[in-house]
Scaffold this motif. Structure first.
Motif, mmCIF file in Angstrom:
data_model
loop_
_atom_site.group_PDB
_atom_site.id
_atom_site.type_symbol
_atom_site.label_atom_id
_atom_site.label_comp_id
_atom_site.label_asym_id
_atom_site.label_seq_id
_atom_site.Cartn_x
_atom_site.Cartn_y
_atom_site.Cartn_z
ATOM 1 N N GLU A 11 0.820 -1.208 0.000
ATOM 2 C CA GLU A 11 0.000 0.000 0.000
ATOM 3 C C GLU A 11 0.860 1.266 0.000
ATOM 4 N N LEU A 12 1.991 1.173 0.720
ATOM 5 C CA LEU A 12 2.893 2.324 0.796
ATOM 6 C C LEU A 12 3.735 2.446 -0.481
ATOM 7 N N GLY A 13 3.606 1.468 -1.390
ATOM 8 C CA GLY A 13 4.399 1.506 -2.611
ATOM 9 C C GLY A 13 5.868 1.212 -2.373
ATOM 10 N N GLU A 14 6.165 0.664 -1.216
ATOM 11 C CA GLU A 14 7.563 0.338 -0.876
ATOM 12 C C GLU A 14 7.905 -1.047 -1.406
ATOM 13 N N PRO A 15 8.900 -1.211 -2.231
ATOM 14 C CA PRO A 15 9.280 -2.567 -2.626
ATOM 15 C C PRO A 15 9.879 -3.299 -1.440
ATOM 16 N N LEU A 16 9.604 -4.596 -1.354
ATOM 17 C CA LEU A 16 10.171 -5.393 -0.259
ATOM 18 C C LEU A 16 11.690 -5.466 -0.394
ATOM 19 N N PRO A 17 12.399 -5.517 0.731
ATOM 20 C CA PRO A 17 13.860 -5.555 0.646
ATOM 21 C C PRO A 17 14.397 -6.902 0.181
ATOM 22 N N VAL A 18 13.582 -7.942 0.225
ATOM 23 C CA VAL A 18 13.989 -9.273 -0.235
ATOM 24 C C VAL A 18 12.842 -9.891 -1.038
ATOM 25 N N ASN A 19 13.174 -10.864 -1.885
ATOM 26 C CA ASN A 19 12.142 -11.651 -2.568
ATOM 27 C C ASN A 19 11.667 -12.757 -1.636
ATOM 28 N N LEU A 20 10.410 -13.154 -1.815
ATOM 29 C CA LEU A 20 9.848 -14.177 -0.915
ATOM 30 C C LEU A 20 9.270 -15.355 -1.702
ATOM 31 N N LYS A 21 9.474 -16.552 -1.174
ATOM 32 C CA LYS A 21 8.779 -17.746 -1.654
ATOM 33 C C LYS A 21 7.958 -18.242 -0.469
ATOM 34 N N LEU A 22 6.649 -18.154 -0.591
ATOM 35 C CA LEU A 22 5.775 -18.425 0.555
ATOM 36 C C LEU A 22 5.222 -19.855 0.492
ATOM 37 N N VAL A 23 5.492 -20.622 1.528
ATOM 38 C CA VAL A 23 5.061 -22.025 1.601
ATOM 39 C C VAL A 23 4.133 -22.161 2.804
ATOM 40 N N CYS A 24 2.870 -22.455 2.524
ATOM 41 C CA CYS A 24 1.887 -22.505 3.616
ATOM 42 C C CYS A 24 1.251 -23.891 3.627
ATOM 43 N N GLU A 25 1.648 -24.712 4.590
ATOM 44 C CA GLU A 25 1.184 -26.103 4.563
ATOM 45 C C GLU A 25 -0.083 -26.304 5.394
ATOM 46 N N GLY A 26 -0.765 -27.416 5.151
ATOM 47 C CA GLY A 26 -2.051 -27.652 5.803
ATOM 48 C C GLY A 26 -2.089 -28.934 6.607
ATOM 49 N N GLU A 27 -0.916 -29.431 6.999
ATOM 50 C CA GLU A 27 -0.875 -30.700 7.753
ATOM 51 C C GLU A 27 0.139 -30.667 8.887
ATOM 52 N N GLU A 28 0.514 -29.469 9.335
ATOM 53 C CA GLU A 28 1.546 -29.406 10.372
ATOM 54 C C GLU A 28 1.078 -30.129 11.629
ATOM 55 N N GLU A 29 -0.208 -29.980 11.959
ATOM 56 C CA GLU A 29 -0.716 -30.582 13.199
ATOM 57 C C GLU A 29 -0.848 -32.104 13.082
ATOM 58 N N LEU A 30 -0.646 -32.621 11.880
ATOM 59 C CA LEU A 30 -0.637 -34.079 11.692
ATOM 60 C C LEU A 30 0.793 -34.612 11.622
ATOM 61 N N GLY A 31 1.786 -33.712 11.746
ATOM 62 C CA GLY A 31 3.176 -34.144 11.608
ATOM 63 C C GLY A 31 3.689 -33.980 10.180
ATOM 64 N N SER A 32 3.023 -33.122 9.383
ATOM 65 C CA SER A 32 3.482 -32.779 8.017
ATOM 66 C C SER A 32 3.756 -34.007 7.157
ATOM 67 N N PRO A 33 2.803 -34.961 7.115
ATOM 68 C CA PRO A 33 3.091 -36.206 6.390
ATOM 69 C C PRO A 33 3.345 -36.014 4.893
ATOM 70 N N HIS A 34 2.781 -34.978 4.265
ATOM 71 C CA HIS A 34 2.955 -34.837 2.814
ATOM 72 C C HIS A 34 3.835 -33.656 2.426
ATOM 73 N N LEU A 35 4.464 -33.014 3.399
ATOM 74 C CA LEU A 35 5.369 -31.913 3.068
ATOM 75 C C LEU A 35 6.609 -32.425 2.318
ATOM 76 N N PRO A 36 7.149 -33.593 2.699
ATOM 77 C CA PRO A 36 8.274 -34.118 1.901
ATOM 78 C C PRO A 36 7.893 -34.304 0.430
ATOM 79 N N GLN A 37 6.666 -34.771 0.196
ATOM 80 C CA GLN A 37 6.212 -34.926 -1.189
ATOM 81 C C GLN A 37 6.196 -33.582 -1.915
ATOM 82 N N PHE A 38 5.697 -32.557 -1.231
ATOM 83 C CA PHE A 38 5.688 -31.219 -1.820
ATOM 84 C C PHE A 38 7.108 -30.775 -2.173
#
Lengths: 456, 456
Positions: free
Chosen positions: B121-148
């Motif tokens: 909103e401020l028109g400020e470019p971020l100081p770093v690039n981001l790769k955002l990884v948001c998983e949906g099984e952390e509370e199960l022990g992330s069984p399929h994150l290795p597959q991802f």
């Protein structure tokens, strides 16, 4: 048959407090119909005992012990609704009554009432006088029966023996006599951070804390493992076996006799079991069963027991234990030995909650009531297999020990199965080997007759 | 604040499979709002991972690891409905948001999204690039994150470090940095008559049979007791500790530094505990916590666990065990040691079911991402307490080990509590010591800024 059905249709589940008083009233009505002058619901601090007397003007008097309560059926899957008392064929039997309490023990109880009513209808005086005691808490461990005895002792005086009407045939028609019952101590052991002062004091916590916080569950595991041998079959508690006496030479002879007809495959099939402890056989196996005191874990639970992988360090674990007592063990002495063991091994904080506790019972196999039952079976073409005692527990010690000191025995032809389980049934129409309801009723009268003759 | 509330109001309970896809879609929408070009629900054999990239044309690139799933709340008693996301005062905080996932970790995740939106909103470019990884099984022990990871490795290449947005202040405002996580092996041990060939093979049977039939429960108790010392705190499995390395001299120094400010009473109060293992204190206590591998019993159940005194010889007992792994333990090696132990002690029939299993992670404390987070905290007036690692487990090894080998760290001001428990909350309006939502959002941007400077 209709009376049996009516009794099953009236629920009386002591564990749930369901239908108790209604059922007690129905029992009293049947007693009145059978000729008891004024059957009474005798109050206790728990469920009432239905009591009545039948004075036949005879020389001898028996106490008849019965129960009108049943196990629950919640969570069980039945082929017929457990309160329907449905009449169905059940291979190899042309007709059985199916329902909660059919064999344990509404069926035999009402069959006994029917026998009394039949005698009354025929105008035949009973060969013995009866004092009928019908309790409503057997499935709870008879917690208030001692109170009934204490407060009604004078009513029970004058009886010579106790008969517990049963249906003692197996599905092949073989009849058994059991000369006694084991006693029982039923405990709940509790290991908790709260009592220990270590580990989580109030609730389960995140299991990463195991690295610096103690575990009440490991404590329980280690405490339990000190209580038995490596195979779990010999109790390692000092004093536990002190009062256990092995078979007398006479009893040993009875077991040798028993071993001739005893078929271990029946036990294997009925319980879905392949091997016995130490692969014992014959007399050794039977004596192991009959003369062993045991420390069994009935249940254990603690921490996260639901689905998924919740990681917790539990604050508490509970273990239910039953100890089966044989002559001459004393419940309080065994209980003290368990407490002493835990203290001595450094577990004074592990709590012992006593749920249930009563004595073994033993009736001499030459007592008149035993001879009468054997004789009645013989007359009806069913020479019995004699077991010095049963493996299960029944509060018959209240009759066999101080102050009454009466011989006591379960007796009666007939067959049923499924006690404490689904599709409980009792045979109504029998086979050439297994008695149906009418022959079962007749067997009770035959026992009373035989008793009058033998006691003479 | 409204976005935080909206995210909490959308259930996403991975343990119950409830609301997962709806929540993933909401996360993707927020990512788009934050400037991610085409956020994607990347399918796995389990719940989708929401993935997106934010190319700021900067020199450096970070992976941001987050999760959108939560624990269940069934059976818990809350002062506010757990899906209401109610805004309430919570002493000493003027306002918190209360609801399932508030701190673990919908609150911090949305706060991070808010920070990105504010910069946009401020028109400020971020100081770093981001790769955002948001998983949906952390509370199960992330069984399929290795597959991802396996299927999307090329997308993740080029990043230099991993940030896991958190709210790292305690209720007194103290900020912590954890340089790693323990690994975990989560097992279910099963002792059953069926596998053993002894004891009841198919179902629980009457406990009088204990006299001649073996008990799978006693077998389990005795097997377990061979696995730990008498106090339950040292694992007695051969090879279990082989790869455990103690603190390096540098780490020992960090722990000494930590011991100056560490207050064991906070642990005592938060967990309702009085005493630590062996009554350890200071550096010894901290090193016990940080450098110990543990064998914990999370849950145990078998036989009759309901009310009453049912007497059964159970056919099976189950025990849930978690093992926390520290460097340089290897999950499969530890698992093999447990199997080998049971075999060697004569329990080959005791089954091991593996529910969950992943490696520890460790980030060097001089890595640029660690220096950046420390620097950002310092600039905002919160010099952090540095912990070599946390006691809990997170699947950060997927980043820190082959093939990515990236340093990874949780960072961010703010405070909340009640993860996996009732009345979970995150502070919205803070105190003079504890950051509120706005300051928390600012802390994320400060970390990104500090990283760009330090990595330069």
């Amino acid at each position: 048959m209709k009376r049996v059905q009516r009794m099953i249709q009236q629920p009386s589940i002591s564990g749930e407090g369901r239908g108790i008083r209604e059922c007690a009233t129905l029992v009293a009505a049947y007693l009145a119909e059978a000729g008891v002058e004024s059957p009474t619901l005798v109050e206790t601090d728990g469920n009432p005992v239905v009591y009545g007397e039948l004075d036949a003007g005879a020389k001898h008097t028996l106490i008849v012990y019965m129960m009108y309560d049943t196990q629950p059926f919640a969570g069980e899957t039945w082929s017929q609704p457990p309160l329907d008392a449905a009449l169905v064929p059940f291979d190899p039997f042309p007709q059985v009554v199916m329902g909660r309490g059919a064999i344990n023990t509404k069926g035999p109880m009402v069959a006994f009432f029917n026998a009394l009513m039949a005698a009354k209808e025929l105008g035949e005086p009973l060969p013995v006088n009866l004092k009928l005691v019908c309790e409503g808490e057997e499935e709870l461990g008879s917690p208030h029966l001692p109170q009934f005895f204490k407060e009604n002792l004078s009513r029970l005086r004058g009886a010579e023996a106790v008969l517990y009407p049963g249906a003692s045939q197996d599905r092949n028609g073989r009849v058994k006599i059991w000369g006694g019952n084991k006693g029982i101590v039923y405990l709940e052991l509790v290991s908790s951070g709260d009592r220990w002062g270590r580990g989580p004091l109030a609730h389960d916590i995140h299991s990463s804390h195991k690295a610096w916080i103690d575990s009440p569950v490991w404590r329980m595991i280690n405490a339990l493992s000190t209580m038995v041998s490596e195979d779990g079959n010999t109790v390692a508690i000092r004093g536990f076996y002190d009062d256990v006496r092995g078979p007398t030479p006479e009893e040993h002879e009875i077991v040798r006799e028993l071993a001739r007809t005893f078929d271990p495959d029946v036990i294997r099939m009925q319980n879905k079991v392949e091997r016995f402890i130490d692969d014992l056989e014959g007399v050794d196996l039977l004596e192991k069963f009959l003369y062993s005191s045991t420390l069994n874990i009935d249940g254990v639970w603690g921490g996260h027991t639901g689905p998924g992988t919740k990681t917790v360090l539990p604050h508490e674990v509970r273990v239910r234990v039953d100890i089966r007592l044989v002559p001459d063990q004393v419940p309080d002495k065994v209980l003290a030995a368990v407490r002493n063991h835990l203290d001595r091994y450094g577990f004074p904080d592990i709590e012992i909650q006593v749920h249930d506790k009563y004595d073994w019972s033993q009736t001499p196999l030459d007592a008149p009531i035993v001879r009468a039952v054997r004789s009645a079976y013989g007359r009806m073409g069913h020479p019995p297999e004699v077991w010095p005692r049963a493996g299960g527990s029944l509060p018959m010690y209240l009759f066999t020990k101080d102050p009454l000191k009466l011989p006591a025995l379960s007796g009666g032809l007939g067959h049923g199965a499924g006690a404490h389980a689904p599709d409980e049934y009792m045979v109504i129409e029998g086979t050439d080997k297994v008695a149906g309801l009418i022959e079962q009723e007749l067997s009770y009268l035959t026992i009373l007759e035989a008793y009058a003759e033998i006691a003479r």
